[in-house]
Motif scaffolding. Structure first.
Motif, PDB file in Angstrom:
ATOM      1  N   ALA A 280       0.821  -1.213   0.000  1.00 35.38           N
ATOM      2  CA  ALA A 280       0.000   0.000   0.000  1.00 35.38           C
ATOM      3  C   ALA A 280       0.856   1.264   0.000  1.00 35.38           C
ATOM      4  N   GLY A 281       2.122   1.127   0.396  1.00 38.90           N
ATOM      5  CA  GLY A 281       3.015   2.273   0.318  1.00 38.90           C
ATOM      6  C   GLY A 281       3.255   2.750  -1.105  1.00 38.90           C
ATOM      7  N   SER A 282       2.904   1.925  -2.083  1.00 39.65           N
ATOM      8  CA  SER A 282       3.024   2.296  -3.502  1.00 39.65           C
ATOM      9  C   SER A 282       1.659   2.365  -4.168  1.00 39.65           C
ATOM     10  N   ASP A 283       0.588   2.498  -3.374  1.00 35.28           N
ATOM     11  CA  ASP A 283      -0.775   2.557  -3.918  1.00 35.28           C
ATOM     12  C   ASP A 283      -0.912   3.742  -4.867  1.00 35.28           C
ATOM     13  N   GLN A 284      -1.836   3.626  -5.800  1.00 34.42           N
ATOM     14  CA  GLN A 284      -2.039   4.691  -6.779  1.00 34.42           C
ATOM     15  C   GLN A 284      -2.631   5.957  -6.172  1.00 34.42           C
ATOM     16  N   HIS A 285      -3.262   5.852  -4.988  1.00 37.96           N
ATOM     17  CA  HIS A 285      -3.894   7.024  -4.383  1.00 37.96           C
ATOM     18  C   HIS A 285      -2.996   7.614  -3.304  1.00 37.96           C
ATOM     19  N   PRO A 286      -2.774   8.936  -3.310  1.00 38.79           N
ATOM     20  CA  PRO A 286      -1.851   9.545  -2.347  1.00 38.79           C
ATOM     21  C   PRO A 286      -2.281   9.393  -0.894  1.00 38.79           C
ATOM     22  N   GLN A 287      -3.586   9.389  -0.622  1.00 40.95           N
ATOM     23  CA  GLN A 287      -4.030   9.256   0.764  1.00 40.95           C
ATOM     24  C   GLN A 287      -3.730   7.856   1.308  1.00 40.95           C
ATOM     25  N   VAL A 288      -3.865   6.833   0.465  1.00 43.47           N
ATOM     26  CA  VAL A 288      -3.520   5.474   0.895  1.00 43.47           C
ATOM     27  C   VAL A 288      -2.018   5.373   1.133  1.00 43.47           C
ATOM     28  N   ARG A 289      -1.225   5.941   0.246  1.00 39.87           N
ATOM     29  CA  ARG A 289       0.236   5.902   0.426  1.00 39.87           C
ATOM     30  C   ARG A 289       0.638   6.591   1.721  1.00 39.87           C
ATOM     31  N   ALA A 290       0.060   7.748   1.981  1.00 41.90           N
ATOM     32  CA  ALA A 290       0.409   8.487   3.203  1.00 41.90           C
ATOM     33  C   ALA A 290      -0.008   7.724   4.446  1.00 41.90           C
ATOM     34  N   ALA A 291      -1.214   7.153   4.445  1.00 39.90           N
ATOM     35  CA  ALA A 291      -1.685   6.393   5.608  1.00 39.90           C
ATOM     36  C   ALA A 291      -0.831   5.148   5.820  1.00 39.90           C
ATOM     37  N   ALA A 292      -0.432   4.504   4.721  1.00 38.65           N
ATOM     38  CA  ALA A 292       0.411   3.303   4.836  1.00 38.65           C
ATOM     39  C   ALA A 292       1.770   3.647   5.430  1.00 38.65           C
ATOM     40  N   ASP A 293       2.358   4.759   5.014  1.00 39.91           N
ATOM     41  CA  ASP A 293       3.672   5.166   5.541  1.00 39.91           C
ATOM     42  C   ASP A 293       3.604   5.439   7.037  1.00 39.91           C
ATOM     43  N   VAL A 294       2.577   6.167   7.475  1.00 36.25           N
ATOM     44  CA  VAL A 294       2.436   6.486   8.905  1.00 36.25           C
ATOM     45  C   VAL A 294       2.198   5.208   9.707  1.00 36.25           C
ATOM     46  N   THR A 295       1.327   4.330   9.224  1.00 35.22           N
ATOM     47  CA  THR A 295       1.027   3.084   9.931  1.00 35.22           C
ATOM     48  C   THR A 295       2.262   2.197  10.026  1.00 35.22           C
ATOM     49  N   LEU A 296       3.019   2.116   8.946  1.00 31.41           N
ATOM     50  CA  LEU A 296       4.242   1.308   8.944  1.00 31.41           C
ATOM     51  C   LEU A 296       5.254   1.835   9.956  1.00 31.41           C
TER      52      LEU A 296
END
Length: 305
Positions: A280-296
């Motif tokens: 999900a860190g490489s998801d096409q949507h920026p909000q998913v990428r940002a949420a994945a980075d913070v969660t990770l």
């Protein structure tokens, strides 16, 4: 250019409201032209709608449907439908509904329906679909029209004023551009709604007082249902549910559904959830990428992965 063509005088194999009406629909040329069209341009549907109302085809449609109900309907064992709504037709392009609008007294922040029931209304919603509404019946409906101003970011709605609609009038709303606010309903009003199935992913909500944007929500029934089912999976896990969640992440076009799948999978199976989280860190949507980075980062900080 309109996509409508002259229809033949005899029709076979037509289905209205789930009922095979066969050759009995021969007096509904304009309604059948609506159903036969595969245009996704909402303006193409206005002329035959007006013609159907002018030529009294909706009375014929009502009589046809009343005479077509099967034994299951008569004994109360037909498929569920709301009592004030009939789905007339649905195909891959459009949906046609008939909806009865209750007579109501409208206060500034609440609605009182005949019979005393009240419900609050504090927000206005942009239409997620292109749609045309044909007003039928002996009543009147007063609507306040609102619109996203041209060349704006959509942070605020523009008030275009109030219009009174009666039998035979047509109103068109545009996806992501138009909203309307019910001011009053008197007498009996039925709305024939022709809705283009293609829609925006999100509904934008506005405060009814300030007309400022106040939030968004899913515009897709199926996406909302998937989110609901994922909540059930989280509380009552079943064999194979992690596989289904991973498939949902891989296939859903809705970014909020994909992120919900990641969150649910993390709760059910941390190892598999972490694998999908990294993707999900490489998801096409920026909000998913940002949420994945913070969660990770949070999971690593607390030693979970």
């Amino acid at each position: 250019m309109s996509t409508f063509k002259q229809s033949p005088k005899v029709y076979t194999g037509r289905t209205l409201a789930g009922l095979d009406v066969g050759t009995r629909a021969s007096g509904l040329a304009n309604i059948l032209a609506l159903l036969d069209s595969r245009s996704n341009c909402i303006d193409d549907y206005t002329p035959p709608l007006r013609a159907a109302a002018a030529e009294g085809e909706f009375q014929g449609l009502a009589a046809l449907l009343l005479g077509s109900f099967d034994h299951a309907s008569l004994i109360g064992k037909a498929a569920y439908q709301a009592e004030d709504q009939i789905e007339v037709f649905r195909d891959d392009v459009k949906t046609v509904l008939m909806v009865k609008v209750p007579e109501m007294d409208v206060a500034h922040s609440s609605v009182t329906v005949r019979g005393g029931h009240q419900f609050m209304r504090s927000k206005l919603d942009l239409s997620p679909n292109d749609a045309t509404f044909l007003f039928l019946g002996d009543g009147a409906m007063e609507l306040r029209h609102l619109q996203v101003p041209r060349d704006s970011a959509g942070d605020r709605l523009e008030d275009l004023g109030t219009v009174r609609y009666t039998h035979g009038d047509v109103m068109t709303v545009r996806s992501g551009k138009d909203a309307f606010d019910t001011i009053s309903v008197t007498g009996t009003i039925w709305l024939l709604q022709l809705v283009i199935n293609e829609h925006s992913d999100l509904i934008h909500h506005y405060d009814r007082e300030t007309l400022q944007r106040s939030g968004v929500s899913s515009a897709n029934f199926h996406a909302s249902r998937m989110e609901f089912v994922m909540d059930i999976f989280k509380r009552f896990p079943i064999r194979g549910s992690p596989d289904m969640l991973e498939q949902i992440y891989d296939s859903s076009r809705f970014h909020f559904v994909r992120w919900k799948a990641v969150q649910t999978l993390l709760c059910m199976d941390l190892r598999r959830g972490a694998d999908v989280l990294m993707r999900a860190g490489s998801d096409q949507h920026p909000q998913v990428r940002a949420a994945a980075d913070v969660t990770l980062q949070n999971l690593r900080q607390h030693g979970h992965i």
